[in-house]
Design an enzyme around this catalytic site. Structure first.
Site, mmCIF file in Angstrom:
data_model
loop_
_atom_site.group_PDB
_atom_site.id
_atom_site.type_symbol
_atom_site.label_atom_id
_atom_site.label_comp_id
_atom_site.label_asym_id
_atom_site.label_seq_id
_atom_site.Cartn_x
_atom_site.Cartn_y
_atom_site.Cartn_z
ATOM 1 N N HIS A 133 0.856 -1.192 0.000
ATOM 2 C CA HIS A 133 0.000 0.000 0.000
ATOM 3 C C HIS A 133 0.892 1.243 0.000
ATOM 4 C CE1 HIS A 133 -3.994 1.941 0.996
ATOM 5 N NE2 HIS A 133 -3.133 2.949 1.056
ATOM 6 N N HIS B 65 1.482 5.043 -2.303
ATOM 7 C CA HIS B 65 1.051 5.954 -3.372
ATOM 8 C C HIS B 65 2.270 6.548 -4.064
ATOM 9 C CE1 HIS B 65 -3.120 5.733 -2.143
ATOM 10 N NE2 HIS B 65 -2.646 5.665 -0.918
ATOM 11 N N TRP C 161 -6.091 16.461 6.592
ATOM 12 C CA TRP C 161 -6.323 16.067 5.199
ATOM 13 C C TRP C 161 -6.139 17.239 4.243
ATOM 14 C CZ3 TRP C 161 -6.772 11.870 2.164
ATOM 15 C CH2 TRP C 161 -6.824 10.633 2.818
ATOM 16 N N GLU D 38 -3.430 17.134 1.294
ATOM 17 C CA GLU D 38 -3.689 17.315 -0.139
ATOM 18 C C GLU D 38 -2.870 18.467 -0.712
ATOM 19 O OE1 GLU D 38 -7.939 17.142 -0.025
ATOM 20 O OE2 GLU D 38 -7.851 14.949 0.060
ATOM 21 N N PHE E 172 0.429 17.051 -1.707
ATOM 22 C CA PHE E 172 0.358 16.379 -3.011
ATOM 23 C C PHE E 172 0.425 17.402 -4.147
ATOM 24 C CE2 PHE E 172 -1.131 12.515 -0.853
ATOM 25 C CZ PHE E 172 -0.426 11.560 -1.568
ATOM 26 N N GLU F 54 -11.305 3.731 5.642
ATOM 27 C CA GLU F 54 -10.372 4.688 6.270
ATOM 28 C C GLU F 54 -11.213 5.837 6.826
ATOM 29 O OE1 GLU F 54 -7.805 6.824 3.631
ATOM 30 O OE2 GLU F 54 -6.225 7.082 5.117
ATOM 31 N N HIS G 242 -6.563 -0.240 3.833
ATOM 32 C CA HIS G 242 -6.939 0.183 5.196
ATOM 33 C C HIS G 242 -7.911 -0.801 5.851
ATOM 34 C CE1 HIS G 242 -4.707 3.916 5.197
ATOM 35 N NE2 HIS G 242 -5.185 4.160 3.985
ATOM 36 N N ASP H 97 2.180 6.791 2.658
ATOM 37 C CA ASP H 97 2.757 8.015 2.060
ATOM 38 C C ASP H 97 4.047 8.414 2.758
ATOM 39 O OD1 ASP H 97 0.270 8.791 0.371
ATOM 40 O OD2 ASP H 97 -0.511 8.497 2.396
HETATM 41 ZN ZN LIG Z 1 -3.562 5.057 0.852
#
Ligand SMILES: [Zn+2]
Length: 504
Positions: free
Chosen positions: A110, A112, A195, A199, A202, A355, A377, A435
């Site tokens: 898992h 990204h 969150w 983001e 990212f 999640e 998750h 991540d």
């Molecule tokens: Zn993930």
């Protein structure tokens, strides 16, 4: 009275075969032992049998674990119950971390793509590349402070400045940029804020990872870091049509190019680590609408048809609480059978579900009904008693990301992480990191360190978790056999070395 209670329970057939004895204490303890054994037999690692050396190491590791726990309890500071960044440096200095670093981990299932790498390496590249620019003014609707992008000299939008220039002119520029790309102890608010920040990171990284001249170098570095941590197999979630360069905008490089670049990176890694294997999972965002995702699913089938042993499945990612439910895409999922007929390949799902801390988030029903091969998750599976049994019956593996769950605000005290219970109830699980670039660490050793202590694991559990990461991988049967031979060989070497390390 006690004997009477025991006798009465036994007569209802719920306690096993105990006969009431004259010594009530022995009767009580015997029944207790029976129940402990029953629970142990339900555990996910119940069938693992350790050899003599492994048993010796297990004994030493459990001694180490228990002495650490005693010490932390005396200090009233138990790292797995606290925020990861409060103890990251401490973790690195422990003997347990040294041992776990050298433990073969099998696969990482898992991960990204855009957050799989190494922030310091990214910054090194950025300040050394004449075409690298960083948005270095207050964020607005279009750009985010710290956003990296490559431009031809005469095409630089306002607000972006040369990274080379910023490095020379701005005090502590590299540290400031790193703090925008990674989390630290200050990111300690509720999960909604986290969150949002997550983001934004990212956004900052996206223009770096998707720059075609950097793409292969970035992943090569990311995978080297994983191999250094004892990981031999990687499954990465990626988006495939995003590459650009100084002359070509996004869309020029088709999805096949991205797949080919990934294959080239895997080959380059095999020069360094011959046992290295890589699979990619076609991913899109759960914020998109059904029509868009229907189109992406077709694209995923087309790629999988061309690279059936490399593009191994499909997933939708991003914040589950904020995005569409999995049921919202029912129309998409109902197309799976007919698309499988059209393209002549199956499309295993690796759905990111569960999640969430919210009681009303029921995506796990869909992840299970859709027969996800694994579930990303599965954190809130505990809310659905029937689904726990379905997950076991269908042999679906949960990809557990302990540190990620803590940092993103789903659980603070990792002793209470529901995966501890999933393991005890026989649910197949693997440990992953989600991540690591953003969480500012490399490999899986930190996650294993946390759960080894938090869930009071032993060598049997560690061995089963690492074996699961190959058994539940997307490797084909032949690849799996080879991977297991390599893993078992390394595992025995690890056992020998760790025994020396821990010898009294
Ligand atoms: Zn993930």
């Amino acid at each position: 009275m006690l004997v009477g209670v025991l006798g009465s329970c036994a007569s209802q057939g719920t306690t096993g075969t105990l006969q009431t004895r004259t010594d009530p204490q022995s009767t009580y303890l015997e029944l207790r032992d029976q129940w402990v054994t029953k629970d142990r037999d339900l555990s996910f690692d119940a069938e693992v049998v350790l050899n003599a050396k492994e048993k010796a190491l297990d004994k030493q590791l459990v001694l180490l674990r228990d002495s650490m726990i005693t010490q932390y309890r005396d200090q009233h500071f138990f790292p797995p119950a606290r925020y990861f960044f409060q103890s990251q440096e401490h973790i690195e200095q422990t003997q347990l971390f040294k041992i776990l670093r050298s433990m073969p981990k099998g696969g990482i299932l898992h991960l990204h793509g855009a957050a799989s790498g190494d922030a310091e390496w990214v910054i090194d590249q950025v300040v050394g590349d004449p075409h690298a620019y960083v948005y270095w003014t207050e964020s607005n609707r279009t750009f985010t402070k710290g956003q990296i992008r490559f431009f031809a000299e005469n095409e630089v939008p306002s607000g972006f400045q040369s990274a080379y220039y910023l490095d020379a002119q701005v005090t502590n520029f590299q540290d400031s940029l790193k703090s925008l790309l990674t989390f630290d102890a200050n990111i300690d608010r509720d999960s909604v804020d986290i969150w949002r920040e997550f983001e934004m990171v990212f956004n900052r990284l996206y223009g770096f990872v998707s720059y075609q001249p950097m793409f292969k170098k970035y992943f090569l570095r990311a995978f080297k870091n994983l191999v250094d941590d004892g990981i031999q197999h990687v499954e990465i979630r990626g988006i495939f049509n995003q590459l650009y360069d100084l002359k070509q905008s996004q869309g020029y490089y088709n999805r096949d190019s991205t797949v080919v670049y990934f294959q080239e990176v895997a080959e380059a890694m095999q020069e360094i680590e011959p046992a290295f294997t890589l699979k990619v999972i076609f991913t899109d965002l759960r914020f998109k609408n059904v029509e868009q995702i229907n189109e992406r699913l077709v694209a995923a089938f087309q790629l999988r048809q061309r690279y059936p042993n490399f593009v191994t499945g499909f997933d939708l990612v991003a914040e589950e609480d904020a995005g569409h439910s999995t049921l919202y895409f029912l129309d998409t999922w109902m197309k799976l059978d007919s698309l499988e007929n059209v393209y002549g390949v199956e499309m295993p799902l690796y759905l990111h579900n569960g999640e969430s801390d919210w009681v009303g988030v029921e995506n796990m029903y869909d992840a299970v009904l859709l027969n996800s091969k694994r579930i990303g998750h599965g954190f809130n599976l505990f809310r659905f008693p029937h689904l726990i049994e379905e997950v076991k019956a269908r042999n679906i593996c949960l990809e557990i990301n302990p540190i990620s769950n803590q940092i993103l605000g789903f659980i603070r005290d990792l002793r209470l992480h529901p995966a501890s219970t999933y393991l005890r109830r026989g649910v197949p699980c693997v440990i992953s990191s989600d991540d690591p670039l953003i969480f500012n660490y490399k490999g899986l050793s930190y996650d294993f360190w946390e759960v080894f202590l938090a869930w009071e694991l032993d060598l049997t559990a560690l061995k089963k978790l690492t074996l699961n990461s190959l058994m539940y991988s997307a490797l084909n049967e032949d690849e799996k056999k080879k991977a297991l031979v390599y893993f078992n060989d390394n595992w025995q070497k690890f056992v020998d070395q760790a025994l020396v390390e821990l010898s009294p």
